[in-house]
Every structure is written in structure tokens, then in C-alpha cells.
Motif scaffolding. Structure first.
Motif, PDB file in Angstrom:
ATOM      1  N   LEU A  46       0.811  -1.213   0.000  1.00  0.00           N
ATOM      2  CA  LEU A  46       0.000   0.000   0.000  1.00  0.00           C
ATOM      3  C   LEU A  46       0.851   1.273   0.000  1.00  0.00           C
ATOM      4  O   LEU A  46       0.524   2.253  -0.676  1.00  0.00           O
ATOM      5  CB  LEU A  46      -0.929   0.003   1.215  1.00  0.00           C
ATOM      6  N   GLN A  57      -5.641   4.639   5.584  1.00  0.00           N
ATOM      7  CA  GLN A  57      -6.115   4.346   4.228  1.00  0.00           C
ATOM      8  C   GLN A  57      -7.556   4.784   4.093  1.00  0.00           C
ATOM      9  O   GLN A  57      -8.394   4.510   4.950  1.00  0.00           O
ATOM     10  CB  GLN A  57      -6.001   2.839   3.959  1.00  0.00           C
ATOM     11  N   ALA A  60      -8.321   4.138  -2.095  1.00  0.00           N
ATOM     12  CA  ALA A  60      -7.010   3.963  -2.722  1.00  0.00           C
ATOM     13  C   ALA A  60      -6.070   5.111  -2.380  1.00  0.00           C
ATOM     14  O   ALA A  60      -5.070   5.325  -3.065  1.00  0.00           O
ATOM     15  CB  ALA A  60      -7.170   3.848  -4.229  1.00  0.00           C
ATOM     16  N   ASP A  61      -6.389   5.844  -1.314  1.00  0.00           N
ATOM     17  CA  ASP A  61      -5.527   6.925  -0.837  1.00  0.00           C
ATOM     18  C   ASP A  61      -4.872   6.504   0.469  1.00  0.00           C
ATOM     19  O   ASP A  61      -5.553   6.055   1.401  1.00  0.00           O
ATOM     20  CB  ASP A  61      -6.333   8.210  -0.627  1.00  0.00           C
ATOM     21  N   ALA A 234      -8.546  -1.110  -1.671  1.00  0.00           N
ATOM     22  CA  ALA A 234      -7.730  -0.228  -2.517  1.00  0.00           C
ATOM     23  C   ALA A 234      -7.830  -0.621  -3.974  1.00  0.00           C
ATOM     24  O   ALA A 234      -7.968   0.240  -4.862  1.00  0.00           O
ATOM     25  CB  ALA A 234      -6.278  -0.266  -2.049  1.00  0.00           C
ATOM     26  N   PRO A 239      -8.118   6.480  -6.650  1.00  0.00           N
ATOM     27  CA  PRO A 239      -7.773   7.572  -5.744  1.00  0.00           C
ATOM     28  C   PRO A 239      -8.757   8.734  -5.886  1.00  0.00           C
ATOM     29  O   PRO A 239      -9.262   9.005  -6.977  1.00  0.00           O
ATOM     30  CB  PRO A 239      -6.373   7.978  -6.209  1.00  0.00           C
ATOM     31  N   GLU A 286       1.724   9.107  -7.152  1.00  0.00           N
ATOM     32  CA  GLU A 286       0.902   8.037  -7.724  1.00  0.00           C
ATOM     33  C   GLU A 286       1.805   6.841  -7.992  1.00  0.00           C
ATOM     34  O   GLU A 286       2.901   6.977  -8.533  1.00  0.00           O
ATOM     35  CB  GLU A 286       0.253   8.492  -9.030  1.00  0.00           C
ATOM     36  N   ALA A 292      -2.721  -4.055  -5.044  1.00  0.00           N
ATOM     37  CA  ALA A 292      -3.557  -2.938  -4.586  1.00  0.00           C
ATOM     38  C   ALA A 292      -3.989  -2.002  -5.705  1.00  0.00           C
ATOM     39  O   ALA A 292      -4.841  -1.136  -5.498  1.00  0.00           O
ATOM     40  CB  ALA A 292      -2.799  -2.145  -3.522  1.00  0.00           C
ATOM     41  N   LEU A 295      -2.682   3.757  -6.767  1.00  0.00           N
ATOM     42  CA  LEU A 295      -2.776   4.375  -5.447  1.00  0.00           C
ATOM     43  C   LEU A 295      -2.235   5.790  -5.478  1.00  0.00           C
ATOM     44  O   LEU A 295      -1.351   6.116  -6.280  1.00  0.00           O
ATOM     45  CB  LEU A 295      -1.952   3.573  -4.436  1.00  0.00           C
TER      46      LEU A 295
END
Length: 311
Positions: A46, A57, A60-61, A234, A239, A286, A292, A295
Motif C-alpha cells: 500500500l 487508508q 485507494a488513498d 484499494a 484515488p 501516484e 492494490a 494508489l
């Protein structure tokens, strides 16, 4: 609104800082327990390399460092505030001191040879050895306080905190703020995680009473969650769109460049990715992970080093 997922482990002091803030703001959150020492394959999937604890988390951030996590939680739930209007600057400055100078004095005392023996004495020898080796690698050349020097500084800092609490329940008045949470967690580690070393707190009863008030805030509404589930969250998300904030270029590195970000000290593993934002307060990289997916990994500017990856 996407769930808050905190990746942490029970005895992590910086995790306790965030857990208490979640309690103060009465937020629901998903609890992912991670290893206290390397290897941490699910963490790295991650974060891309960052290995300090905790991280937050949201879909996806990925938000690294508790200073940034606190800002994210404040945006998510503005009341009660962590940053009182009339003391905002002072509270942040004190919090930064507590997260660094106070923290290392507390750790130098609590994890001194005597403290480490008390903390790990009932466990197999390899447990304490693995923890010591892991933290030694994370320090990566940092100068550590000797136990006696750490104890001397810690006592002085405790008296200064006691002075701030002389006629008020919290450091800046009637309600806790970011400074309280930052000052609390190193002391919590001494008192709760390694109580054999907690006698140093006894000469400041006002600090102990304040600690009781802080502990009473609780941890909000946690729910058990697994690392596998978090990675799946994720992978299924994109994101969040980045806020329209000005690009602050202090490095001569353009947006879209390949970069690394790493902590200035302690846990200096790098995260590599494409620079998508560099605002006044934070960086966003990014990156892609096979498990995952795509992200965005976010870091505060203060305490972190940005470098361009050159071919």
C-alpha cells in the motif's frame, strides 16, 4: 463516504495518538493490525516502501505520518477541533516538539537496557532481539540519547507539561487539542506499555491526572479488518480527485516527474512514484501495485525529503 482504515499495532505510541483522536471525534474506523517489525509485505503493497506506523487508508488513498493523518481526520470531522483558532500555531509547534524531542527522551528512558529487559524479559529472547535490531535499522545513524541523559530530559519535560496543566485540564485550556494528543502518546508508552519504567511519572501527579482525562476519550468505534480486505478495498477503488491546490515548487521538480519521498530520519525507506501534487503542506505520489492497483500515497512536507529519480 469511504471507510477510515487505520493500519497499526497495539503497542505503537503514534498509533495511540491517532486512536485517541478517533475517539475524541467519535469516528468509526476499520482496524488492521500490522507487524511491529519487518518484513511487512502488506504494508509495502500500500505504501510502496514507507514502513512507519501507523498509516491511514481511505479507499485507494494512503496517508503517511500522523501529522498528516491528523489533518485528514480534522477535514473529515471538524468538530471537536484539533486546532483551536487562538492557539493554532502554538499548538502545532508544541505537537511537533512532542512528536520529536519529547518522544525520543521518553523512548530513551522507557527502552533503556533496564526498560527493554522489563518489557521483553518474559518473552523468548529472539522477540526482544528482533525488535532491537529492527529499531536500530530504522534509526540509520541517528544519535540516540543515553539512558541517563534521556531520563534527565524526560523529567524536565514532564515538569514543563505539569506547569502548563497547573490551572487548566488540558494544555491549552478546557478542551484537548493536537498538542495534548502529541504529548500524551510517548507518556502512554511509558505508563501502559512498559509500566516497570513508569515511576518517572509519579513526581508529576498533575500529568497523571491529565493522562487519565486523555485516556477517557477512548478509541471511537473500531471494527476488525484484515490486511487482505484493506488491499482489496484499494484495488476496487480509484484515488480521490486531488484538490485544486497551488503547486509549490521548492525543488525544481515538475509535476509528473518520477520521484522518491522518504522521512528525514528514523525509518528512511523510500516510496517511489509519479509526483501528482506538491502543495504548501504535502506531497502526493501516484504508484501502482500488483495487488492494490493504482494508489495515491500522501506525505507531509515537514519531515520528508523529495528527490527526483534521474535515469
Amino acid at each position: 463516504m469511504s471507510d477510515l482504515i487505520l493500519h497499526h499495532y497495539p503497542m505503537s505510541p503514534f498509533s495511540e495518538k491517532v486512536r485517541l483522536i478517533l475517539g475524541h471525534k467519535q469516528l468509526a474506523w476499520k482496524s488492521v493490525l500490522i507487524p511491529s517489525v519487518m518484513p511487512k509485505p502488506d504494508v509495502v503493497a500500500l505504501t510502496g516502501g514507507y514502513r512507519r506506523t501507523p498509516f491511514l487508508q481511505i479507499g485507494a488513498d494512503i496517508y503517511c505520518d500522523t501529522a498528516l493523518i491528523c489533518d485528514v481526520l480534522e477535514h473529515r470531522q471538524p468538530a471537536p477541533t484539533l486546532y483551536p483558532e487562538h492557539h493554532k500555531g502554538m499548538a502545532r509547534v508544541l505537537a511537533q516538539w512532542a512528536d520529536s524531542t519529547l518522544f525520543w527522551a521518553a523512548m530513551g528512558h522507557t527502552l533503556s537496557p533496564k526498560g527493554a529487559a522489563a518489557m521483553f524479559g518474559s518473552q523468548p529472547p529472539e522477540v526482544g532481539q528482533a525488535f532491537a535490531a529492527d529499531r536500530s535499522a530504522m534509526r540509520n545513524g541517528m544519535t540516540s540519547l543515553r539512558a541517563g541523559d534521556a531520563a534527565s530530559a524526560y523529567r524536565s519535560y514532564l515538569r514543563r507539561i505539569a506547569h502548563m496543566l497547573h490551572e487548566q485540564p488540558f494544555l491549552f485550556g478546557d478542551a484537548p487539542c493536537i498538542a495534548d494528543f502529541a504529548a500524551y502518546h510517548p507518556l502512554w508508552f511509558t505508563r501502559v506499555v512498559n509500566p516497570a519504567m513508569a515511576g518517572i511519572l509519579d513526581t508529576t501527579p498533575g500529568v497523571l491526572a491529565w493522562m487519565d482525562r486523555m485516556a477517557a476519550l477512548g478509541h471511537g468505534q473500531p471494527a476488525k479488518f484484515t490486511a487482505t480486505e484493506a488491499i482489496a478495498v484499494a484495488a476496487a477503488a480509484d484515488p480521490a480527485p486531488l484538490a485544486d491546490e497551488a503547486f509549490q515548487d521548492d525543488h525544481g521538480v515538475a509535476l509528473g516527474s518520477r520521484v522518491t519521498v522518504a522521512a528525514e530520519s528514523f525509518g528512511t525507506e523510500t516510496t517511489e512514484g509519479t509526483l501528482r501534487a506538491a502543495t504548501r503542506t504535502h506531497y502526493t505520489l501516484e504508484r501502482h501495485d500488483d495487488r492494490a492497483g493504482r494508489l495515491h500515497v500522501h506525505f507531509p512536507r515537514i519531515g520528508y525529503v523529495l528527490k527526483e529519480v534521474r535515469a
